[in-house]
Every structure is written in C-alpha cells, then in structure tokens.
Design an enzyme around this catalytic site. Structure first.
Site, PDB file in Angstrom:
ATOM      1  N   ASP A 177      -1.445   5.500  -1.331  1.00 35.45           N
ATOM      2  CA  ASP A 177      -2.721   6.180  -1.126  1.00 35.45           C
ATOM      3  C   ASP A 177      -3.126   5.852   0.304  1.00 35.45           C
ATOM      4  OD1 ASP A 177      -5.375   6.936  -0.877  1.00 35.45           O
ATOM      5  OD2 ASP A 177      -5.942   6.310  -2.899  1.00 35.45           O
ATOM      6  N   HIS A 178      -2.983   6.812   1.222  1.00 35.71           N
ATOM      7  CA  HIS A 178      -3.145   6.484   2.637  1.00 35.71           C
ATOM      8  C   HIS A 178      -4.549   6.008   2.969  1.00 35.71           C
ATOM      9  CE1 HIS A 178      -4.634  10.680   2.843  1.00 35.71           C
ATOM     10  NE2 HIS A 178      -5.303  10.270   3.887  1.00 35.71           N
ATOM     11  N   HIS A 240      -8.346   8.653  -4.031  1.00 37.87           N
ATOM     12  CA  HIS A 240      -9.090   8.126  -2.891  1.00 37.87           C
ATOM     13  C   HIS A 240     -10.493   7.638  -3.269  1.00 37.87           C
ATOM     14  CE1 HIS A 240      -5.805   9.814  -0.774  1.00 37.87           C
ATOM     15  NE2 HIS A 240      -6.297  11.010  -0.575  1.00 37.87           N
TER      16      HIS A 240
END
Length: 493
Positions: A177-178, A240
C-alpha cells in the site's frame, strides 16, 4: 554470509511494461541502485520486446522523473526482459533459467522478489505457476509483493490468500500500500509517541473529531474500465483510508517491532463500530461527479461521459463516512473520512480537531476563538500545521488564529514512497505492509457498506467536478455540529 550479500536479490517484475512500472517503480529502483543495493531485474510482460528495447523504456522513464548520473548505463544493464503469457505454465521454464543465470552472474545468493504489478485476476495463477516451474525453490529467501486490490470482497480475498499460502508463508507476503511508504504517514507514530504534548491529549477527553481527506483533481482517465467495477469504496477506503485511520488511532505498541505495530493496528480495525444496513444510510455518503469546471478553468466531463464508462453507471467516485472506534481511548469521537475524484484540490491530510476551551467570562472579549487543529499534510506538500489562538496584536481586545507550520521541501512524488517500501522488502521488513488480518477486517467493514448500498438501494448523490463532493457529505458532519475544514498547505498562514 555478509549483510550486503544477504540483501542482494533478483527482482522478477510482472507487468514490466505497465504504467506503474514506468512512473514509479523504475525511478525508485534507480534511487536504490545509487544507494549500493545489489540487484538484477527481470521484466515480465506479454509484449514482444528484447532486452535492448526494454532497457530503452526503463531509461526513458528515468529521464522523466530524475536526472540520471554517469552510472545510469550500469543500472539499465541489470535489466533483462522475458516475454510471457502468464497463463502458460510451460513458458515459466525459460524464466527460471534466466533467473538462475542472473543469480550466478551477479552473486545474488539465490534471493528472489516476485513483484506482481498485474490485474488482480492473475495473482493466484501466477503464484501457482511460479511454484510449478521451480522458481520458488530457490536457494535463498523469497518474497512476494502484491499490488492492490487484494480481492474484490472478503470471500474472494480469503480464496486468494489461501491459494498464495500454498506457495508463500505469511511472512513472505508483502501486500503493498504505497500510502504506507509516504513520509508523513510513516511520521504519524513519531509525532504521537515521541511527543508527550500530543500523546497526553490524544484521546476522547481532549479531541473533538478527526477528519481524514484524500482528494484528487483527476478523473478516471485510462483506468475507467477497471474503476467502473470498483469505485472509491474499494479503490481507496478498503486500503489507504482505513490504514490511515488505524495509524492515527492505534495504541502505543509495547515494542516498535513489526508484529507489535501490526497488532495494534488490527485492534483498531476490530474496534470500528460495525455498520448495519440500517446505519449505513446515516453514516456513509456515496457520490459521483458530473460535468463541471475545475479551479484552473477547465470544463471537464462527468463520470458517465468518460470513455469506457457505462452511461447508466452507479459507480461511486466519492465516499465520505463517519466511523466510531469503540474502545476506551476513542469512545464517542467521530472519525470522518472522505475521498473522491475531480475535487477542488489534490490533497491528503489528517486534521485532529481538539475540543473547545471551557466557556468562561474571561473569554468574553475573545469572541473569535477557533478550535485548535493539528494538521498532518501527507501530500502533495509534506509537513505539519498547528493552529492556535492568540490575542490580537493591538491595544484592543479580541483574538486571532495563528498557525505554526513545518514544511518538508523534499516532497513525495510517489516514487520515493515505492523506494522506501521496496527497500523494506529487500531487507525483510514488513512493518509498512498489510498483514492478512488487516486485509480481512478492512474487507469485512467495506463489505457491510457495499451490501447496504445494493440491498437498500441507497441513492447515489451527484456533485459537480471541481467541488469538494456532494452536499450530503457536508450534512453528514453538520448532524454532529461539525464541518469539514478547508484543505490547506504548510506554506499558507
């Protein structure tokens, strides 16, 4: 074996000709290479490229995102290409031969990272084919990196997880999950736990509400065919947004080690008050953008007018929700989250609103008192803002709001977030990746919303492109006596 050699690895990148690889992964890998990381990359995709064409594409991606130095030629020579239809099991034999050859050529100790930047439907078959071809029986360590989404709902995510576990242990799976690689997201724990001034009041006695916003100015663009089957709920909330909620609300871990930190995040996700079919309508807003004018004056299409979107589509491009975390620290404090496309500004920020000062006669002369706010700016500018009240700088009475700002000028363009996460993977640190129970609990929460939308036929509110979402989003907070705080920048006063 030395630490340097133990961190050497072959990176086998599926989806090597895709947009993510060009925009984010190759610039990130170049930054890691300049930091003396020893690796070779095998790019895997269906296109009929050779090594030279592939290397030229990698080089072009660097020209757009960095200023390559003298070592760029050495860097791109470490890139190799293998054309493959991922469903063809027999074709993986040649991939194994190439990986074995590079292991010896670059002294990579048999270590392998398999990075799946693919459509989600391919995650399971690729994983099984890697095993059948013997690619996962390497002599060193092995790790699997998977881009989102991990499943379409809890059931499909569980089935995918069970399949992957036939090949990789949980400790070898890195669900990326960047957002967890962004500087200010990683800073949340330090801001809280290293500063008693905040941690001492980080609870329901002093905090009125918390607002988390992730807004985009872009529409769906080239992702329309994918996005029309997911929407903002699955694309942003499930991963996110809930991850930022967990980091903001978690208890101090007993030790700052991977599993203890993840355990505390899981406790938060377990404590989120479940939403029923009856409560979703009062707690969640879904919207879809229509034709409108962006702040720069551009008139843009509505979502249903976008290419590859069904003209009767009911896909959500905006979601706002009110969450409650039913534990001792947060009982009664609403967490408001919102995310959407074609909004006024591109911004991700966390606003912590503290409770008002007690009403006392002394404050009668200060009729403009504003709530204290701590704003964590995640992107595009990184930093902190602390908003306070002060006496007007004059002989008269009254008060004025003042803001103390910190701005990190090394803004995170996304590539550096991937750089941090890939480096963590190389070093075997999975702290900033999501564990299976985090994924399962997030899907459980999101599934309850999707189920209510479907079964209760909850309306889809419309909002003009260039605004901050439908009116119902503002009404959601107004019911509690709150409002969305305007998006700010650390450079603004």
């Amino acid at each position: 074996m030395s630490e340097v050699n133990n961190n050497a690895t072959t990176i086998i990148l599926f989806g090597a000709t895709g947009d993510l690889a060009r925009r984010k992964l190759y610039p990130a890998l170049y930054s890691l290479y300049k930091k003396q990381n020893n690796f070779a990359v095998i790019g895997v995709a269906r296109r009929d490229y050779d090594h030279d064409v592939f290397r030229q594409n990698v080089l072009e991606s660097l020209q757009n995102h960095s200023n390559p130095g003298d070592d760029v030629e050495d860097f791109i020579e470490r890139f190799y290409y293998y054309s493959l239809d991922v469903k063809e099991t027999k074709a993986y034999g040649g991939l194994k031969e190439l990986a074995d050859k590079l292991d010896q050529q670059y002294d990579l100790q048999g270590n392998r990272i398999f990075y799946l930047s693919l459509a989600p439907d391919f995650f399971a078959p690729v994983t099984l084919n890697l095993k059948d071809a013997g690619l996962t029986t390497n002599t060193g360590w092995k790790r699997l990196v998977i881009e989102k989404p991990f499943g379409r709902d809890l059931q499909s995510a569980t089935e995918l997880n069970d399949t992957i576990h036939q090949v990789f242990d949980e400790s070898e799976i890195y669900r990326i999950d960047h957002y967890l690689g962004k500087e200010m997201v990683q800073n949340i724990q330090v801001i809280r736990f290293a500063n008693p001034i905040f941690e001492g009041i980080w609870n329901n006695r002093y905090i009125s509400n918390i607002q988390i916003t992730s807004s985009e100015t872009l529409g769906v663009g080239e992702r329309a065919s994918y996005y029309d089957h997911t929407g903002a709920l699955m694309d942003m909330i499930q991963n996110h947004m809930l991850q930022m909620v967990a980091l903001t609300a978690m208890e101090p871990p007993s030790r700052f080690v991977t599993e203890d930190i993840r355990d505390e995040k899981v406790k938060v996700l377990r404590s989120i008050r479940p939403l029923t079919d009856a409560t979703v309508a009062n707690s969640v807003v879904r919207g879809q953008y229509t034709r409108g004018t962006m702040p720069n004056g551009d008139v843009v299409k509505g979502y249903r007018e976008e290419e590859n979107v069904n003209e009767q589509s009911m896909t959500d491009t905006f979601v706002a929700a009110r969450l409650f975390i039913d534990n001792f620290r947060w009982a009664g404090v609403p967490f408001y989250i919102r995310t959407g496309k074609r909004m006024t500004a591109k911004s991700t920020e966390i606003v912590v609103q503290f409770k008002d000062a007690p009403k006392r006669p002394y404050f009668n002369n200060f009729n403009d008192l504003q709530p204290n706010l701590l704003v964590i700016h995640v992107q595009p500018d990184e930093g902190l803002s602390l908003k306070l009240n002060a006496k007007k700088f004059s002989t008269g009475g009254g008060s004025i709001p003042i803001t103390m700002n910190f701005s990190n000028t090394n803004q995170d363009d996304g590539a550096s977030a991937y750089e941090r996460l890939i480096q963590d993977c190389i070093h075997g640190d999975s702290t900033n990746f999501t564990r299976w129970d985090e994924v399962a609990l997030s899907w459980q929460f999101v599934d309850s919303i999707a189920k209510a939308w479907k079964e209760r036929n909850i309306p889809l509110d419309r909002y003009e492109a260039g605004t901050m979402g439908p009116a119902s989003s503002h009404e959601l907070l107004a019911k509690d006596g709150h409002h969305w705080w305007p998006l700010t920048k650390t450079t603004e006063k």
